[in-house]
Design an enzyme around this catalytic site. Sequence first.
Site, mmCIF file in Angstrom:
data_model
loop_
_atom_site.group_PDB
_atom_site.id
_atom_site.type_symbol
_atom_site.label_atom_id
_atom_site.label_comp_id
_atom_site.label_asym_id
_atom_site.label_seq_id
_atom_site.Cartn_x
_atom_site.Cartn_y
_atom_site.Cartn_z
ATOM 1 N N THR A 99 0.867 -1.177 0.000
ATOM 2 C CA THR A 99 0.000 0.000 0.000
ATOM 3 C C THR A 99 0.905 1.228 0.000
ATOM 4 O O THR A 99 1.562 1.515 0.994
ATOM 5 C CB THR A 99 -0.913 0.012 1.244
ATOM 6 O OG1 THR A 99 -1.709 -1.175 1.230
ATOM 7 C CG2 THR A 99 -1.816 1.230 1.242
ATOM 8 N N LYS A 175 -7.050 1.111 -3.823
ATOM 9 C CA LYS A 175 -6.679 0.587 -2.495
ATOM 10 C C LYS A 175 -6.840 1.665 -1.425
ATOM 11 O O LYS A 175 -7.375 1.410 -0.338
ATOM 12 C CB LYS A 175 -5.246 0.065 -2.543
ATOM 13 C CG LYS A 175 -4.628 -0.269 -1.195
ATOM 14 C CD LYS A 175 -5.341 -1.387 -0.477
ATOM 15 C CE LYS A 175 -4.587 -1.742 0.812
ATOM 16 N NZ LYS A 175 -5.362 -2.654 1.661
ATOM 17 N N LYS A 244 -0.852 6.115 8.541
ATOM 18 C CA LYS A 244 -0.053 6.303 7.323
ATOM 19 C C LYS A 244 -0.944 6.287 6.089
ATOM 20 O O LYS A 244 -0.839 7.144 5.206
ATOM 21 C CB LYS A 244 0.995 5.187 7.223
ATOM 22 C CG LYS A 244 1.819 5.210 5.942
ATOM 23 C CD LYS A 244 2.240 3.818 5.487
ATOM 24 C CE LYS A 244 1.117 3.048 4.868
ATOM 25 N NZ LYS A 244 1.526 1.839 4.126
#
Length: 297
Positions: A99, A175, A244
């Site tokens: 990711t 995503k 994050k």
Amino acid sequence: MGMKVGLGMDVGLIGLGRMGRGMAASLVRAGHGVRVWNRSPGAADGLAGVTPVASAAEAFAGDAAITMLADDAALRGVIVEGGLLDGDRRPGLHLSMSTISVALAQDLAAIHARAGVPYIAAPVFGRPDVAEAGALNIVAAGDPEAIARAQPLLDAMGTRTWGFGPEPHRANAVKLAGNFMLIAAIEAMGEAAALAEGHGVTGADLLDLLTSTLFASPVYKNYGGLIAARRYEPPGFNLKLGAKDVGLVLSAAGAAGVPMPFASVLRDNLIEAIGHGDADKDLAALAEVARRRGRPA
């Protein structure tokens, strides 16, 4: 998803966190030859059927290389700063499954194009147990011919590959959009549970009702169960990584001129949770922010 006897590919896997280990196990089970490398040694201990190698360059070779690293800095450090695209033994394709930011995905696509190595973005939805079972949902974008060549690997790791066209960064945008929705669901459950508790109803009873009826979907059921039990350790996906990801969501949103006010609230609440010492707890611990605010010490 049976054994692919005789069709095994020679694969290098870089990154043996909890997700990477599960993916390696799924690839081995499907009959592929898997070389593994991790930045910290010993990560392959107890992982049957893999071949640990001494350098990232040895893993970045063969029919395909897969990267499953924690963040932009780790991926950039290993692939770009590590000079892997300058080596002699480069892979037939690179499946980037981490990711990462949309911006880095765009950079990597250009760098790989110059190096002549096909680049596929293939981030995944699923926690470590889903990776271990080879049941991930994989979001893939890149050159269709390269994706077709990678399909046996994608099939070994996932139950379905969802295609999003030829530009790799689109998969990363998908995503991030999905992770935004997941974290927003946790926030919604945390606030709803705090509201119920403020009126004498346990959060567990509320969440049992809602995740069995109106919100009977995997994210609500799985995270609702953790929130109801206040079970945040061991983490399947820690809160620091969630923070994050929301940062990546906001960067991608800014680049596209898309305001995301809920994402800004989520970022602040995640920062509050980290400040409270919950960084290494499961992402579900975000629900405690609303609980603490409603029940000040």
